[in-house]
Design a protein around this motif. Structure first.
Motif, short mmCIF file in Angstrom:
data_model
loop_
_atom_site.label_atom_id
_atom_site.label_comp_id
_atom_site.label_asym_id
_atom_site.label_seq_id
_atom_site.Cartn_x
_atom_site.Cartn_y
_atom_site.Cartn_z
N PRO A 204 -0.11 57.16 2.64
CA PRO A 204 -0.22 57.59 1.24
C PRO A 204 -0.73 56.47 0.34
N THR A 205 -1.92 56.68 -0.19
CA THR A 205 -2.56 55.72 -1.09
C THR A 205 -3.80 56.40 -1.65
N GLY A 206 -4.73 55.64 -2.19
CA GLY A 206 -5.97 56.22 -2.68
C GLY A 206 -6.99 56.43 -1.57
N HIS A 207 -8.22 56.71 -1.97
CA HIS A 207 -9.27 57.10 -1.02
C HIS A 207 -9.81 55.94 -0.20
N TRP A 208 -9.49 54.70 -0.58
CA TRP A 208 -10.00 53.53 0.15
C TRP A 208 -8.83 52.73 0.72
N PRO A 209 -8.18 53.23 1.77
CA PRO A 209 -6.97 52.58 2.29
C PRO A 209 -7.23 51.21 2.90
N VAL B 129 -11.07 59.55 15.04
CA VAL B 129 -10.12 59.46 13.92
C VAL B 129 -10.88 59.61 12.61
N TYR B 130 -10.37 60.50 11.76
CA TYR B 130 -10.95 60.72 10.44
C TYR B 130 -9.98 60.18 9.40
N LEU B 131 -10.36 59.07 8.75
CA LEU B 131 -9.52 58.40 7.78
C LEU B 131 -9.89 58.87 6.37
N ASP B 132 -9.02 59.71 5.80
CA ASP B 132 -9.32 60.39 4.53
C ASP B 132 -10.73 60.98 4.58
N ALA C 151 -18.18 66.96 22.10
CA ALA C 151 -16.93 66.31 21.71
C ALA C 151 -15.85 67.31 21.31
N ASP C 152 -16.08 68.59 21.52
CA ASP C 152 -15.15 69.60 21.01
C ASP C 152 -13.73 69.41 21.52
N LYS C 153 -13.56 68.99 22.77
CA LYS C 153 -12.23 68.89 23.38
C LYS C 153 -11.62 67.50 23.28
N LEU C 154 -12.34 66.54 22.70
CA LEU C 154 -11.79 65.20 22.57
C LEU C 154 -10.56 65.22 21.66
N PRO C 155 -9.56 64.38 21.94
CA PRO C 155 -8.45 64.24 20.99
C PRO C 155 -8.96 63.75 19.64
N LYS C 156 -8.39 64.31 18.58
CA LYS C 156 -8.82 63.96 17.22
C LYS C 156 -7.59 63.80 16.34
N THR C 157 -7.70 62.89 15.39
CA THR C 157 -6.60 62.63 14.46
C THR C 157 -7.13 62.56 13.04
N LEU C 158 -6.46 63.24 12.14
CA LEU C 158 -6.70 63.08 10.71
C LEU C 158 -5.62 62.18 10.14
N ILE C 159 -6.02 61.07 9.54
CA ILE C 159 -5.09 60.23 8.78
C ILE C 159 -5.38 60.48 7.31
N THR C 160 -4.52 61.20 6.67
CA THR C 160 -4.75 61.55 5.28
C THR C 160 -4.16 60.48 4.37
N CYS C 161 -4.85 60.21 3.28
CA CYS C 161 -4.42 59.17 2.34
C CYS C 161 -4.23 59.75 0.95
N ARG D 259 -13.98 61.81 -11.07
CA ARG D 259 -14.54 63.15 -11.28
C ARG D 259 -14.90 63.81 -9.96
N ALA D 260 -15.32 63.00 -8.99
CA ALA D 260 -15.68 63.53 -7.68
C ALA D 260 -14.46 63.83 -6.82
N GLY D 261 -13.27 63.47 -7.33
CA GLY D 261 -12.05 63.76 -6.59
C GLY D 261 -11.55 62.62 -5.73
N ALA D 262 -12.12 61.42 -5.89
CA ALA D 262 -11.71 60.26 -5.09
C ALA D 262 -10.59 59.52 -5.82
N SER D 263 -9.41 59.46 -5.22
CA SER D 263 -8.28 58.79 -5.84
C SER D 263 -8.48 57.27 -5.83
N LEU D 264 -8.18 56.64 -6.96
CA LEU D 264 -8.30 55.19 -7.09
C LEU D 264 -6.95 54.50 -6.92
N GLU D 265 -5.94 55.21 -6.49
CA GLU D 265 -4.62 54.62 -6.34
C GLU D 265 -4.67 53.38 -5.44
N GLY D 266 -4.05 52.32 -5.90
CA GLY D 266 -3.99 51.09 -5.11
C GLY D 266 -5.16 50.16 -5.30
N LEU D 267 -6.17 50.59 -6.07
CA LEU D 267 -7.33 49.72 -6.31
C LEU D 267 -7.14 48.99 -7.64
#
Length: 261
Positions: free
Chosen positions: A239-244, A111-114, A197-207, A159-167
């Motif tokens: 949906p939130t900032g970069h540090w859910p 799992v890739y969290l943001d 690991a190419d065939k392992l199930p993978k999930t992106l949780i975008t924030c 500036r680096a593109g990291a959202s601070l929403e919710g902090l």
């Protein structure tokens, strides 16, 4: 609980989670997410990578990406974990990708969290624009003493593109008071993969990116997103900032719990 048509109730599936934080953070960063997952009956192992958090005293100039990959592998192997849901937040995506490649037989899902996977031969610095890399190198050479990348200001995060929403102020103070410099070689050593690991199930949780935008970039063949077009990928959003784990711990735990079901 899940209720069946006959009225019987079956408990939610229980998962085994290994949680890897991003830059500057230790296992402490998952504290609120971990409490929700454990309350639901899951087995949870937050990881503090070498040189960070309560293991900051173990940082050396040689602490690199392979060190952090081995940290995760050892967490799984020495606790004898199987069917692991392996979660990497932000910069934790690279060592998580490497660890899944080393021990795919123990991993149920990555799992890739943001965050997102690096390709073989890439470094974390390859993801940046040249001017940002120059800024990072200046920070490392100065206050980082040549071996660490110290926490940057909130303005620089944006500036680096990291959202601070919710902090809010409390979350920022908690973050900054415990943050430790990121060992620099974890950012400059290329990731080496075997395809395990190419065939392992993978999930992106975008924030901090709308899910619709992620799908559009995949369809457009964007170089950082094209790999997510494979059938092994699924997607979710908190949906939130970069540090859910700080801004939306309960919803983050819920999104992770859903993956065990």
């Amino acid at each position: 609980m899940n209720e069946h048509a006959d009225g019987t109730v079956q408990p939610h599936a229980k998962g085994t989670y290994v949680l890897v934080p991003g830059f500057w953070l230790g296992g402490w960063a998952w504290e609120k997410v971990t409490s929700h997952l454990r309350a639901a009956g899951h087995d949870v192992h937050p990881v503090t990578l070498t040189g960070l958090g309560d293991r900051a005293h173990l940082a050396t100039p040689e602490t690199d990406l392979e060190t952090h990959i081995q940290d995760i592998v050892n967490t799984v192997v020495y606790a004898d974990l199987h069917d692991v849901i392996l979660v990497g937040h932000s910069g934790g995506g690279a060592p998580v990708t490497g660890a899944a490649d080393r021990i795919p037989e123990r991993i149920a899902r990555v799992v890739y969290l943001d965050s997102g996977p690096l390709a073989d031969g890439m470094t974390q610095m390859d993801m940046n624009e040249p001017e940002w890399n120059a800024f990072v190198e200046e920070r490392v050479a100065g206050p980082g003493g040549g071996t660490g990348y110290p926490l940057i200001s909130w303005e620089e995060q944006e500036r680096a593109g990291a959202s601070l929403e919710g902090l809010g102020e409390a979350e920022r103070e908690w973050f900054a008071s415990r943050a430790t410099p990121q060992p620099y070689r974890t950012m400059t050593q290329p990731l080496r993969l075997t395809g395990g690991a190419d065939k392992l199930p993978k999930t992106l949780i975008t924030c901090s990116f709308p899910l619709e935008q992620v799908h559009a970039m995949i369809e457009a063949g964007h170089p950082f997103f094209a790999a997510l077009a494979g059938p092994e990928w699924s997607f979710a959003a908190v949906p939130t900032g970069h540090w859910p784990m700080f801004s939306e711990p309960e919803r983050t735990a819920a999104a992770l719990t859903a993956l065990a079901e």
